[in-house]
Design an enzyme around this catalytic site. Structure first.
Site: not given
Length: 917
Positions: A170, A213
């Site tokens: 992430d 993301d």
């Protein structure tokens, strides 16, 4: 060669020829008897004639080698089309669709009439559409669906000797990037991150953007150290990305799951969940880091333990629960299957949402789950080990009723701290019944019976039933754990250390065991290292910083310990590490380890100049007669423990002398109680003499170990070992009791009594209760406390000043005399003497020897004696070996002395006969 009837029939057909031109179709004829190929243009005029086509051209033409056999089969009637063929033309790859049908011609033999069509544009469109379907349009990495397909295919076909790793990533706080800098810049960040992934990882690895993301990297055929290095490199490389538009500093959090060799049966979903769990740990620990999944079984798909509701025998849903428990646990081969099924039955029968079997470590104030069942509507709970306060535990423990149960309601938790309430009622719980588990009187933990939907009130009879059910589960669980030191499934030992990503200690030991048992460990060493007094670093900088140092050290080891051969690394516990690495020779290995340690220490000194981190390492060369991994690790660890804080040496190699010392250590550690019971530790007494008239004024109690094999050991050979292992207190108490018994017999026999000084270890000072235990021994034997003197070394007084001060104060309260031994041995902190309640100061033999070498030393010695006596203390000197020393000590004003010039230490009975009659 004359055209076939078929070509002649369609040659003048304008519609056909226009259609051929529009569709980019070329016709051909193949005459099998002559092995000749005739190719026509789109107007059906002969474009070229190729002789010996199958014999030569078909075997060596533009068609790719792997497709030529299809063309050959088509032209001999053994295969029917249409076929897809590939050819290279002007350096480009073209795709052709071709087919041919036999046309009988008597004069020319069998003739095949066919067509070839250029389908390259269609193929390129298909490929483009396929790429769009498989790849993320922004980053051009694989999308989630394609990544899952590729990984699942690899896992199904994985070589059993191959290992692989999965990274789930992430970008930290990416929402803030879009909000602050705009979505266009956010897109650039994601593209740059994708470019970085392509740079760091191999072409065959699977790189994917799985949403927003979130990214994924699957490393094929990668070893554990490679996966660990790549996770570290990625974490560092992301921080170095520079964006010219603004001051944005990018970081990421990474969850890592490693699948070792010889491990199969794991799906994409399992690996992803394990890596995702690790990612959550990285975020919980502050982001901008990677974390390892420590246990592949954390999200392992169940085998026999996952039983569907419809598979439950109907009678179990109606029978008495107690009877059902006995039947399942006695008749089911697998304990895991039995406990899983029974928890499910209890949950269904009592309409619960979750049942958790909880293990509690009272000493460490930690709790964790052992087994858990949840209904489809309830979340899991206690997914990681959690801490609690002593106060919260006592509140819970004292609330148990006569059935060992207590009922907690979510809206009535004021008696607990906020953290305690959150721990006890986690996972959306509204009502929880905790039922205690015990083993031989020891509290082991509890079983939590949870309702999440709404509050429930439990009757006395219901709580009694839960208490009985808990006792049955606890009995079979205890039996199971006793039979299986390391359980599989939910209780399996972890494979990797969660903090560092190195092998877990159990896995490390297993790998080394395989090498040693298999005879492959020759030429390798175990290096066991730790940070000296690391607890003080944690106290100064905090545990988060301490964890970061340990993580950096593991990264440093992975990056810098290179050798030809097998290498394994683990974090044993806390700040202790072990490495299995090829042997470099006795001196080279010591230099190599010391160099590795020194470089890391210098790096940390730049970051924490006030910390003075120091690594200590023990080395053991694995010998042919080494029996196990545990033995090898213990020997390396034993060598490490021999390094003293006051020496500059930081690396020590295990040798024969150390082996003898370890054997003695093991004998003392495991057989001290037996040796005491057998009376192997003998009381010796060294008399003390007045320097005025040389009369006996007392004695010092000393110990000799007369072993079962006939050898006699002196205190300096075994007392330090007992001090290091924490067993010296038992010997101190035993010898004090021997002295008390000796004095008691002297009183009974009407003999002359002398005060006896008994040596004590600094370990006594760690527990003020030991003064009470000494007093109990005196009371039991009816001995006056004034006949006993407790001696403690000056070194112990300096390093444990506060504790020693409290302990000696307790001794003085009990009317016992106290003495400071070895004064002048190296510290001579006079304010310690002033503050600690003592009666006597004993000058060290080394101090006396140095001071009596010249007049200046004698003058200094006289000043010390006068100063100590002026403070109200008696002064005694030890180690007197010459008449000259006797005269000097009398001249400087010393009161009394002991040493070989007067008498060596003698058995207690000999002292009795010689001095007490």
């Amino acid at each position: 060669m004359r055209s076939s009837r078929f070509i002649n029939d369609i040659k003048d057909n304008r519609v056909v020829t226009e259609l051929l031109r529009h569709r980019r179709v070329y016709l051909f004829e193949y005459f099998s008897a002559a092995d000749t190929m005739v190719v026509y243009d789109q107007a059906l005029n002969v474009q070229r004639t190729i002789e010996r086509y199958v014999a030569s051209v078909c075997a060596q033409g533009c068609v790719l080698p792997e497709d030529r056999w299809q063309l050959r089969e088509l032209l001999t009637g053994q295969m029917h089309g249409p076929l897809e063929l590939r050819e290279i033309k002007e350096g480009k790859l073209l795709y052709l669709e071709a087919d041919a049908l036999p046309v009988q011609d008597i004069r020319e033999g069998q003739v095949f009439v066919g067509y070839a069509k250029d389908v390259t544009p269609e193929k390129e469109r298909e490929r483009s559409l396929l790429r769009q379907a498989q790849h993320d349009p922004l980053t051009q990495l694989y999308n989630r669906r394609m990544a899952k397909t590729l990984i699942a295919r690899y896992l199904e076909e994985k070589d059993p000797y191959a290992s692989c790793g999965l990274l789930v990533i992430d970008v930290d706080f990416f929402k803030n990037v879009n909000d602050r800098y705009g979505h266009l810049f956010g897109d650039k960040v994601l593209r740059e991150f994708a470019r970085l992934l392509n740079t760091l990882f191999k072409r065959e690895d699977v790189l994917a953007r799985i949403g927003g993301d979130e990214f994924l990297v699957f490393m094929k055929d990668a070893g554990h150290s490679v996966v660990l290095k790549k996770a570290r490199q990625l974490s560092e490389a992301v921080r170095k990305l520079v964006f010219e538009e603004n001051d944005y500093c990018m970081t990421c959090s990474i969850g890592v799951c490693f699948l070792p060799e010889n491990v199969s049966g794991y799906s994409y979903e399992q690996l992803f969940q394990n890596a995702d769990w690790a990612l959550y740990q990285a975020k919980e620990n502050g982001r901008n880091q990677y974390a390892f999944c420590d246990n592949l079984h954390r999200y392992a798909e169940g085998e026999n333990t996952e039983i569907k509701t419809e598979d439950i025998d109907a009678r179990y849903l109606h029978n008495d629960l107690i009877s059902t428990a006995f039947e399942l646990f006695e008749k089911t081969n697998s304990f895991e299957a039995a406990i899983s099924l029974f928890l499910k039955i209890v949950g269904i029968r009592l309409q619960l949402d979750r049942i958790t079997i909880i293990n509690t470590d009272i000493k460490e104030h930690r709790t964790s789950r052992q087994f858990q069942w949840t209904s489809p509507r309830a979340p899991a709970a206690l997914e990681q080990q959690s801490g609690f306060t002593k106060e919260d535990f006592l509140t819970l423990f004292q609330s148990y009723d006569e059935y060992g149960t207590t009922v907690l309601q979510y809206d009535n938790m004021d008696m607990y701290s906020p953290g305690g309430a959150a721990l006890l009622m986690q996972g959306g719980a509204k009502t929880v019944v905790y039922a205690a588990m015990y083993s031989e009187g020891e509290y082991l933990g509890a079983i939590a019976y949870v309702v999440c939907g709404s509050k429930r009130f439990w009757t006395q009879q219901s709580r009694k039933e839960l208490g009985e059910i808990t006792k049955i589960i606890n009995a079979y669980l205890t039996k199971h754990l006793a039979a299986n030191a390391i359980n599989r499934g939910m209780m399996a030992a972890p494979d990797f250390d969660r903090l560092t990503g190195l092998l877990s200690f159990s896995r490390f030991r297993e790998e080394i065991e395989h090498k040693i048992v298999g005879g492959y460990a020759g030429g390798h060493i175990i290096v066991y290292s730790d940070f000296e007094n690391f607890k003080y670093f944690n106290e100064k900088y905090g545990y988060a910083v301490g964890d970061q140092v340990l993580k950096e050290f593991s990264d440093y080891l992975v990056s810098n310990v290179h050798a030809v051969g097998d290498i394994y690394m683990t974090r044993v516990v806390g700040d202790q590490f072990a490495v299995y690495v090829p042997y470099r020779g006795p001196e080279d290995s010591v230099l190599f380890v010391d160099r590795v340690n020194q470089v890391f220490q210098r790096r940390q000194a730049e970051k924490y100049p006030e910390a003075s981190l120091r690594l200590r390492s023990g080395i053991y060369e694995i010998e042919p007669d080494c029996l196990s991994a545990s033995a090898a690790i213990d020997k390396a660890n034993f060598a490490r423990k021999q390094l003293r804080p006051d020496t500059r040496r930081a690396v020590l190699r295990y040798d024969r002398q150390m082996e003898a010392r370890q054997t003695l250590t093991n004998e003392l550690t495991n057989g001290l109680s037996r040796a005491i019971e057998r009376g192997e530790f003998k009381l010796y007494l060294q008399p003390k003499f007045s320097l005025k008239d040389f009369s006996v004024i007392g004695a010092e109690a000393l110990v000799r170990w007369e072993r079962e094999n006939g050898t006699v050991l002196y205190p300096d050979q075994f007392i330090p070992i007992l001090e290091n292992t924490g067993r010296v207190v038992a010997l101190d108490l035993y010898m004090f009791e021997q002295v008390a018994e000796f004095l008691k017999r002297g009183i009974q026999d009407g003999l002359r009594l002398y005060p006896i000084a008994v040596n004590a270890s600094v370990a006594l000072a760690k527990n003020p209760e030991n003064a009470r235990r000494y007093d109990e021994i005196l009371r039991r034997h009816r001995i006056s406390a004034e006949l006993l003197e407790i001696e403690l070394t000056e070194t112990a007084a300096v390093f444990e000043f506060d504790r020693v001060k409290k302990l000696f104060a307790c001794f003085r309260e009990k009317k016992m005399q106290t003495s400071l031994d070895d004064f002048g041995a190296g510290y001579s902190v006079l304010n310690s003497v002033v503050d600690i309640p003592i009666n006597t100061v004993k000058l060290d033999r080394g101090f006396i020897a140095r001071c009596t070498e010249n007049q200046r030393g004698i003058y200094f010695l006289q000043q010390v004696v006068n100063m100590v006596k002026s403070l109200g203390y008696q002064v005694i000197c030890e180690g007197i070996e010459t008449r000259e020393q006797v005269d000097i000590m009398r001249a400087v004003g010393c009161d009394s002395a002991q040493g070989f010039w007067f008498s060596k230490a003698i058995p207690a009975e000999e002292f009795r006969e010689k001095y007490m009659r």
